[in-house]
Design an enzyme around this catalytic site. Structure first.
Site, PDB file in Angstrom:
ATOM      1  N   LYS A  13       0.859  -1.195   0.018  1.00 19.24           N
ATOM      2  CA  LYS A  13      -0.045   0.074   0.020  1.00 19.24           C
ATOM      3  C   LYS A  13       0.946   1.301  -0.071  1.00 19.24           C
ATOM      4  O   LYS A  13       0.663   2.252  -0.645  1.00 19.24           O
ATOM      5  CB  LYS A  13      -0.887  -0.197   1.102  1.00 19.24           C
ATOM      6  N   ARG A 127      11.698  -5.794   4.729  1.00 15.67           N
ATOM      7  CA  ARG A 127      11.480  -4.469   4.619  1.00 15.67           C
ATOM      8  C   ARG A 127      12.447  -3.486   5.638  1.00 15.67           C
ATOM      9  O   ARG A 127      12.738  -3.914   6.888  1.00 15.67           O
ATOM     10  CB  ARG A 127      10.107  -4.217   5.060  1.00 15.67           C
ATOM     11  N   ARG A 160      11.097  -2.190  11.314  1.00 18.94           N
ATOM     12  CA  ARG A 160       9.965  -1.732  12.124  1.00 18.94           C
ATOM     13  C   ARG A 160       9.783  -2.724  13.345  1.00 18.94           C
ATOM     14  O   ARG A 160       9.863  -3.800  13.218  1.00 18.94           O
ATOM     15  CB  ARG A 160       8.609  -1.588  11.187  1.00 18.94           C
TER      16      ARG A 160
HETATM   17  P1  AP5 Z   1       5.159  -1.621   1.730  1.00 22.78           P
HETATM   18  O1  AP5 Z   1       4.658  -0.786   0.761  1.00 22.78           O
HETATM   19  O2  AP5 Z   1       5.770  -0.890   3.010  1.00 22.78           O
HETATM   20  O3  AP5 Z   1       3.506  -2.306   2.349  1.00 22.78           O
HETATM   21  P2  AP5 Z   1       2.140  -1.922   3.204  1.00 22.78           P
HETATM   22  O4  AP5 Z   1       0.979  -2.402   2.384  1.00 22.78           O
HETATM   23  O5  AP5 Z   1       2.327  -0.236   3.257  1.00 22.78           O
HETATM   24  O6  AP5 Z   1       2.733  -2.396   4.654  1.00 22.78           O
HETATM   25  P3  AP5 Z   1       2.435  -1.830   6.280  1.00 22.78           P
HETATM   26  O7  AP5 Z   1       3.061  -3.023   6.852  1.00 22.78           O
HETATM   27  O8  AP5 Z   1       2.768  -0.362   6.311  1.00 22.78           O
HETATM   28  O9  AP5 Z   1       0.958  -2.138   6.319  1.00 22.78           O
HETATM   29  P4  AP5 Z   1       0.252  -2.056   7.638  1.00 22.78           P
HETATM   30  O10 AP5 Z   1      -1.220  -1.888   7.136  1.00 22.78           O
HETATM   31  O11 AP5 Z   1       0.171  -3.151   8.516  1.00 22.78           O
HETATM   32  O12 AP5 Z   1       1.057  -0.849   8.520  1.00 22.78           O
HETATM   33  P5  AP5 Z   1       0.382   0.581   8.871  1.00 22.78           P
HETATM   34  O13 AP5 Z   1       1.611   1.377   8.811  1.00 22.78           O
HETATM   35  O14 AP5 Z   1      -0.712   1.141   7.826  1.00 22.78           O
HETATM   36  O15 AP5 Z   1       5.589  -2.879   1.414  1.00 22.78           O
HETATM   37  C1  AP5 Z   1       6.108  -4.123   2.279  1.00 22.78           C
HETATM   38  C2  AP5 Z   1       7.475  -4.654   1.768  1.00 22.78           C
HETATM   39  O16 AP5 Z   1       7.371  -5.252   0.564  1.00 22.78           O
HETATM   40  C3  AP5 Z   1       8.694  -3.239   1.581  1.00 22.78           C
HETATM   41  O17 AP5 Z   1       9.579  -3.589   2.075  1.00 22.78           O
HETATM   42  C4  AP5 Z   1       8.409  -3.127  -0.044  1.00 22.78           C
HETATM   43  O18 AP5 Z   1       9.584  -2.643  -0.515  1.00 22.78           O
HETATM   44  C5  AP5 Z   1       8.056  -4.384  -0.478  1.00 22.78           C
HETATM   45  N1  AP5 Z   1       7.295  -4.486  -1.625  1.00 22.78           N
HETATM   46  C6  AP5 Z   1       6.198  -3.588  -2.027  1.00 22.78           C
HETATM   47  N2  AP5 Z   1       5.689  -4.097  -3.104  1.00 22.78           N
HETATM   48  C7  AP5 Z   1       6.157  -5.192  -3.396  1.00 22.78           C
HETATM   49  C8  AP5 Z   1       6.229  -5.878  -4.618  1.00 22.78           C
HETATM   50  N3  AP5 Z   1       5.305  -5.736  -5.364  1.00 22.78           N
HETATM   51  N4  AP5 Z   1       7.009  -6.992  -4.769  1.00 22.78           N
HETATM   52  C9  AP5 Z   1       8.001  -7.243  -3.754  1.00 22.78           C
HETATM   53  N5  AP5 Z   1       8.288  -6.562  -2.692  1.00 22.78           N
HETATM   54  C10 AP5 Z   1       7.314  -5.470  -2.736  1.00 22.78           C
HETATM   55  O19 AP5 Z   1      -0.031   0.461  10.084  1.00 22.78           O
HETATM   56  C11 AP5 Z   1       0.749   0.013  11.284  1.00 22.78           C
HETATM   57  C12 AP5 Z   1      -0.231   0.230  12.657  1.00 22.78           C
HETATM   58  O20 AP5 Z   1      -0.531   1.382  12.982  1.00 22.78           O
HETATM   59  C13 AP5 Z   1      -1.389  -0.883  12.603  1.00 22.78           C
HETATM   60  O21 AP5 Z   1      -1.017  -2.361  12.806  1.00 22.78           O
HETATM   61  C14 AP5 Z   1      -2.082  -0.285  13.652  1.00 22.78           C
HETATM   62  O22 AP5 Z   1      -1.831  -0.655  15.113  1.00 22.78           O
HETATM   63  C15 AP5 Z   1      -2.023   1.137  13.238  1.00 22.78           C
HETATM   64  N6  AP5 Z   1      -3.008   2.164  12.631  1.00 22.78           N
HETATM   65  C16 AP5 Z   1      -2.823   2.196  11.423  1.00 22.78           C
HETATM   66  N7  AP5 Z   1      -3.809   2.982  10.701  1.00 22.78           N
HETATM   67  C17 AP5 Z   1      -4.578   2.661  11.696  1.00 22.78           C
HETATM   68  C18 AP5 Z   1      -6.261   2.744  11.677  1.00 22.78           C
HETATM   69  N8  AP5 Z   1      -6.701   3.405  10.425  1.00 22.78           N
HETATM   70  N9  AP5 Z   1      -7.080   2.164  12.586  1.00 22.78           N
HETATM   71  C19 AP5 Z   1      -6.347   1.673  13.669  1.00 22.78           C
HETATM   72  N10 AP5 Z   1      -4.901   1.327  13.772  1.00 22.78           N
HETATM   73  C20 AP5 Z   1      -4.203   1.869  12.653  1.00 22.78           C
HETATM   74 MG    MG Z   2       2.543   1.025   4.948  1.00 26.47          MG
END
Ligand code: AP5
Ligand code: MG
Ligand code: ZN
Length: 213
Positions: A13, A127, A160
Protein backbone atom coordinates in the site's frame (compact mmCIF):
# COMPACT_ATOMS: atom_id res chain seq x y z
CA UNK A 1 -9.36 12.40 -6.89
CA UNK A 2 -9.98 10.53 -3.62
CA UNK A 3 -8.31 7.16 -3.44
CA UNK A 4 -8.18 4.51 -0.72
CA UNK A 5 -5.53 1.80 -0.61
CA UNK A 6 -6.76 -1.56 0.71
CA UNK A 7 -4.66 -4.65 1.33
CA UNK A 8 -3.02 -6.76 3.98
CA UNK A 9 -0.03 -5.51 5.97
CA UNK A 10 2.91 -5.65 3.59
CA UNK A 11 0.78 -5.83 0.44
CA UNK A 12 2.51 -2.73 -0.91
CA UNK A 13 0.00 0.00 0.00
CA UNK A 14 2.68 2.49 1.03
CA UNK A 15 4.93 1.68 -1.93
CA UNK A 16 2.15 2.28 -4.45
CA UNK A 17 0.50 5.19 -2.58
CA UNK A 18 3.76 7.19 -2.80
CA UNK A 19 3.89 6.66 -6.56
CA UNK A 20 0.21 7.56 -7.02
CA UNK A 21 0.68 10.72 -4.95
CA UNK A 22 3.64 11.81 -7.10
CA UNK A 23 1.94 11.09 -10.44
CA UNK A 24 -1.49 12.56 -9.67
CA UNK A 25 -0.28 15.38 -7.43
CA UNK A 26 -2.32 14.54 -4.33
CA UNK A 27 -0.99 14.09 -0.78
CA UNK A 28 -0.17 10.60 0.51
CA UNK A 29 -1.82 10.26 3.90
CA UNK A 30 -0.72 7.21 5.90
CA UNK A 31 -2.22 6.85 9.38
CA UNK A 32 0.57 4.40 10.25
CA UNK A 33 3.22 7.00 9.27
CA UNK A 34 1.42 9.66 11.32
CA UNK A 35 1.38 7.38 14.38
CA UNK A 36 5.05 6.47 13.91
CA UNK A 37 5.98 10.16 13.68
CA UNK A 38 4.07 10.76 16.94
CA UNK A 39 5.86 7.86 18.61
CA UNK A 40 9.21 9.23 17.49
CA UNK A 41 8.34 12.65 18.91
CA UNK A 42 6.95 11.04 22.07
CA UNK A 43 3.60 12.85 21.90
CA UNK A 44 0.61 11.81 24.00
CA UNK A 45 -1.06 10.37 20.89
CA UNK A 46 2.14 8.45 20.10
CA UNK A 47 2.30 6.93 23.58
CA UNK A 48 -1.33 5.80 23.35
CA UNK A 49 -0.91 4.35 19.85
CA UNK A 50 2.36 2.54 20.54
CA UNK A 51 0.80 0.12 23.03
CA UNK A 52 -1.58 -1.16 20.34
CA UNK A 53 0.82 -1.05 17.41
CA UNK A 54 3.55 -3.06 19.12
CA UNK A 55 1.09 -5.91 19.63
CA UNK A 56 -0.16 -5.69 16.03
CA UNK A 57 -3.59 -4.54 17.24
CA UNK A 58 -5.55 -1.66 15.75
CA UNK A 59 -5.49 1.72 17.44
CA UNK A 60 -9.07 2.54 18.68
CA UNK A 61 -11.31 4.17 16.07
CA UNK A 62 -11.85 7.28 18.21
CA UNK A 63 -8.12 8.15 18.15
CA UNK A 64 -7.83 7.52 14.42
CA UNK A 65 -10.93 9.47 13.43
CA UNK A 66 -10.03 12.70 15.25
CA UNK A 67 -6.63 12.67 13.68
CA UNK A 68 -7.73 11.97 10.11
CA UNK A 69 -10.68 14.40 10.09
CA UNK A 70 -8.28 17.07 11.26
CA UNK A 71 -5.79 16.16 8.49
CA UNK A 72 -8.51 16.54 5.82
CA UNK A 73 -8.95 20.20 6.71
CA UNK A 74 -5.40 21.03 5.57
CA UNK A 75 -4.94 22.98 2.33
CA UNK A 76 -3.22 20.23 0.38
CA UNK A 77 -6.37 18.05 0.54
CA UNK A 78 -8.36 20.41 -1.71
CA UNK A 79 -7.88 18.26 -4.83
CA UNK A 80 -8.15 14.92 -3.05
CA UNK A 81 -5.71 12.49 -1.48
CA UNK A 82 -4.52 8.91 -1.43
CA UNK A 83 -5.32 7.27 1.91
CA UNK A 84 -2.99 4.47 3.04
CA UNK A 85 -4.05 2.46 6.11
CA UNK A 86 -7.35 4.29 6.60
CA UNK A 87 -10.15 3.27 6.74
CA UNK A 88 -9.40 -0.07 8.38
CA UNK A 89 -12.69 -0.96 10.06
CA UNK A 90 -16.32 -0.68 8.96
CA UNK A 91 -17.01 2.16 11.48
CA UNK A 92 -14.03 4.07 10.03
CA UNK A 93 -15.33 3.53 6.47
CA UNK A 94 -18.79 4.72 7.49
CA UNK A 95 -17.37 7.79 9.21
CA UNK A 96 -15.42 8.65 6.06
CA UNK A 97 -18.50 8.19 3.83
CA UNK A 98 -20.58 10.37 6.13
CA UNK A 99 -17.97 13.12 6.25
CA UNK A 100 -17.66 13.12 2.45
CA UNK A 101 -21.42 12.96 1.89
CA UNK A 102 -21.87 16.05 4.02
CA UNK A 103 -19.89 17.92 1.32
CA UNK A 104 -21.53 16.09 -1.61
CA UNK A 105 -18.34 14.09 -2.20
CA UNK A 106 -17.38 10.42 -2.32
CA UNK A 107 -14.45 8.02 -2.61
CA UNK A 108 -13.53 7.63 -6.30
CA UNK A 109 -11.41 4.46 -6.16
CA UNK A 110 -10.71 1.82 -3.52
CA UNK A 111 -7.63 -0.01 -4.78
CA UNK A 112 -7.28 -3.46 -3.25
CA UNK A 113 -3.74 -4.80 -3.57
CA UNK A 114 -4.16 -8.54 -3.35
CA UNK A 115 -1.26 -10.57 -1.92
CA UNK A 116 -1.64 -14.00 -0.23
CA UNK A 117 -0.47 -14.36 3.38
CA UNK A 118 2.39 -16.72 2.38
CA UNK A 119 4.13 -13.93 0.45
CA UNK A 120 3.64 -11.37 3.21
CA UNK A 121 5.77 -12.91 5.97
CA UNK A 122 8.75 -13.03 3.62
CA UNK A 123 8.31 -9.42 2.52
CA UNK A 124 8.07 -8.00 6.04
CA UNK A 125 11.30 -9.54 7.30
CA UNK A 126 13.13 -7.82 4.43
CA UNK A 127 11.53 -4.42 4.74
CA UNK A 128 13.65 -1.53 6.00
CA UNK A 129 12.19 1.85 6.89
CA UNK A 130 13.99 5.21 7.10
CA UNK A 131 13.87 6.86 10.53
CA UNK A 132 14.23 10.27 8.85
CA UNK A 133 11.75 10.49 5.98
CA UNK A 134 9.74 7.25 6.18
CA UNK A 135 10.93 5.91 2.80
CA UNK A 136 10.59 2.14 2.52
CA UNK A 137 13.05 -0.35 1.06
CA UNK A 138 13.38 -4.11 0.76
CA UNK A 139 16.74 -5.84 1.12
CA UNK A 140 15.92 -8.09 -1.84
CA UNK A 141 13.24 -6.40 -3.98
CA UNK A 142 14.12 -2.72 -3.56
CA UNK A 143 17.54 -2.36 -1.97
CA UNK A 144 19.04 1.05 -1.08
CA UNK A 145 22.26 2.05 -2.87
CA UNK A 146 24.24 1.79 0.38
CA UNK A 147 23.20 -0.91 2.85
CA UNK A 148 21.40 0.51 5.90
CA UNK A 149 21.34 4.11 4.58
CA UNK A 150 18.37 5.98 3.03
CA UNK A 151 18.91 7.01 -0.63
CA UNK A 152 16.61 10.02 -0.18
CA UNK A 153 17.87 11.61 3.06
CA UNK A 154 20.95 9.69 4.25
CA UNK A 155 19.40 8.64 7.58
CA UNK A 156 19.57 5.17 9.11
CA UNK A 157 17.28 2.33 7.95
CA UNK A 158 15.64 0.10 10.58
CA UNK A 159 13.38 -2.93 10.87
CA UNK A 160 9.98 -1.68 12.10
CA UNK A 161 9.09 -2.83 15.65
CA UNK A 162 5.92 -4.48 14.38
CA UNK A 163 7.67 -6.38 11.56
CA UNK A 164 8.83 -9.23 13.79
CA UNK A 165 7.31 -12.56 12.58
CA UNK A 166 5.02 -13.09 15.62
CA UNK A 167 3.59 -9.58 15.36
CA UNK A 168 3.16 -9.89 11.60
CA UNK A 169 1.04 -13.03 12.16
CA UNK A 170 -1.22 -11.11 14.55
CA UNK A 171 -1.47 -8.18 12.12
CA UNK A 172 -2.61 -10.62 9.42
CA UNK A 173 -5.30 -12.03 11.76
CA UNK A 174 -6.47 -8.55 12.63
CA UNK A 175 -6.52 -7.70 8.91
CA UNK A 176 -8.69 -10.70 8.03
CA UNK A 177 -11.24 -10.09 10.78
CA UNK A 178 -11.47 -6.28 10.85
CA UNK A 179 -10.25 -4.86 7.54
CA UNK A 180 -11.03 -7.42 4.85
CA UNK A 181 -14.81 -6.73 5.16
CA UNK A 182 -14.06 -3.32 3.60
CA UNK A 183 -13.53 -5.06 0.25
CA UNK A 184 -17.25 -5.91 0.19
CA UNK A 185 -18.16 -2.46 1.49
CA UNK A 186 -16.41 -0.72 -1.42
CA UNK A 187 -17.52 -3.31 -3.97
CA UNK A 188 -21.13 -2.49 -3.03
CA UNK A 189 -20.28 1.20 -3.38
CA UNK A 190 -19.12 0.44 -6.95
CA UNK A 191 -15.58 1.82 -6.54
CA UNK A 192 -13.53 -1.33 -5.87
CA UNK A 193 -10.51 -2.10 -8.07
CA UNK A 194 -8.64 -5.39 -7.57
CA UNK A 195 -4.93 -5.42 -8.41
CA UNK A 196 -2.61 -8.44 -8.38
CA UNK A 197 0.00 -7.38 -5.82
CA UNK A 198 2.29 -10.39 -6.32
CA UNK A 199 3.75 -8.87 -9.48
CA UNK A 200 6.85 -6.68 -9.40
CA UNK A 201 6.34 -3.11 -8.12
CA UNK A 202 6.48 -1.47 -11.56
CA UNK A 203 3.88 -3.84 -12.98
CA UNK A 204 1.60 -3.27 -9.97
CA UNK A 205 1.86 0.48 -10.54
CA UNK A 206 1.22 0.13 -14.29
CA UNK A 207 -1.98 -1.81 -13.52
CA UNK A 208 -3.12 0.93 -11.14
CA UNK A 209 -2.41 3.69 -13.68
CA UNK A 210 -4.48 1.81 -16.29
CA UNK A 211 -7.47 2.18 -13.99
CA UNK A 212 -6.87 5.73 -12.74
CA UNK A 213 -6.12 7.01 -16.27
P1 AP5 B 1 4.87 -1.62 1.90
O1 AP5 B 1 4.57 -0.77 0.71
O2 AP5 B 1 5.65 -1.04 3.01
O3 AP5 B 1 3.52 -2.33 2.41
P2 AP5 B 1 2.28 -1.75 3.19
O4 AP5 B 1 1.05 -2.38 2.58
O5 AP5 B 1 2.32 -0.27 3.28
O6 AP5 B 1 2.54 -2.46 4.60
P3 AP5 B 1 2.44 -1.89 6.08
O7 AP5 B 1 3.15 -2.86 6.95
O8 AP5 B 1 2.84 -0.47 6.14
O9 AP5 B 1 0.92 -2.05 6.33
P4 AP5 B 1 0.19 -2.03 7.64
O10 AP5 B 1 -1.19 -1.85 7.13
O11 AP5 B 1 0.40 -3.20 8.51
O12 AP5 B 1 0.90 -0.84 8.46
P5 AP5 B 1 0.45 0.64 8.78
O13 AP5 B 1 1.65 1.47 8.85
O14 AP5 B 1 -0.67 1.07 7.92
O15 AP5 B 1 5.62 -2.94 1.36
C1 AP5 B 1 6.08 -3.93 2.26
C2 AP5 B 1 7.46 -4.44 1.83
O16 AP5 B 1 7.35 -5.16 0.61
C3 AP5 B 1 8.47 -3.31 1.57
O17 AP5 B 1 9.75 -3.73 1.98
C4 AP5 B 1 8.42 -3.13 0.05
O18 AP5 B 1 9.65 -2.65 -0.45
C5 AP5 B 1 8.12 -4.54 -0.42
N1 AP5 B 1 7.25 -4.56 -1.60
C6 AP5 B 1 6.23 -3.73 -1.91
N2 AP5 B 1 5.65 -4.08 -3.09
C7 AP5 B 1 6.34 -5.18 -3.52
C8 AP5 B 1 6.23 -6.01 -4.69
N3 AP5 B 1 5.28 -5.78 -5.62
N4 AP5 B 1 7.09 -7.05 -4.80
C9 AP5 B 1 8.04 -7.29 -3.84
N5 AP5 B 1 8.20 -6.53 -2.73
C10 AP5 B 1 7.35 -5.49 -2.57
O19 AP5 B 1 -0.14 0.45 10.27
C11 AP5 B 1 0.69 0.07 11.34
C12 AP5 B 1 -0.14 -0.01 12.61
O20 AP5 B 1 -0.69 1.30 12.90
C13 AP5 B 1 -1.36 -0.93 12.58
O21 AP5 B 1 -1.00 -2.26 12.89
C14 AP5 B 1 -2.25 -0.28 13.63
O22 AP5 B 1 -1.84 -0.63 14.94
C15 AP5 B 1 -1.99 1.20 13.45
N6 AP5 B 1 -2.94 1.85 12.52
C16 AP5 B 1 -2.63 2.49 11.35
N7 AP5 B 1 -3.73 2.96 10.76
C17 AP5 B 1 -4.78 2.60 11.55
C18 AP5 B 1 -6.20 2.78 11.46
N8 AP5 B 1 -6.77 3.41 10.41
N9 AP5 B 1 -6.97 2.28 12.46
C19 AP5 B 1 -6.42 1.64 13.52
N10 AP5 B 1 -5.09 1.43 13.66
C20 AP5 B 1 -4.28 1.90 12.69
MG1 MG C 1 2.64 1.07 4.90
ZN1 ZN D 1 15.05 8.87 4.46
Amino acid sequence: MKIIMLGAPGAGKGTQAKRIAAKYNVPHISTGDIFRANIKNNTELGQKAKAFMDKGELVPDSLVLDLIMDRFTEDDCKNGYVLDGFPRTIPQAEALSDALKANGEKVDFAINIDVPDENIINRMGGRRACVGCGATYHIQFNAPKVEGVCDACGEKLILRDDDKPETVKNRLNVYHTQTQPLIDFYEKAGVLVNIDGTQDMDKVFADIVKVLG
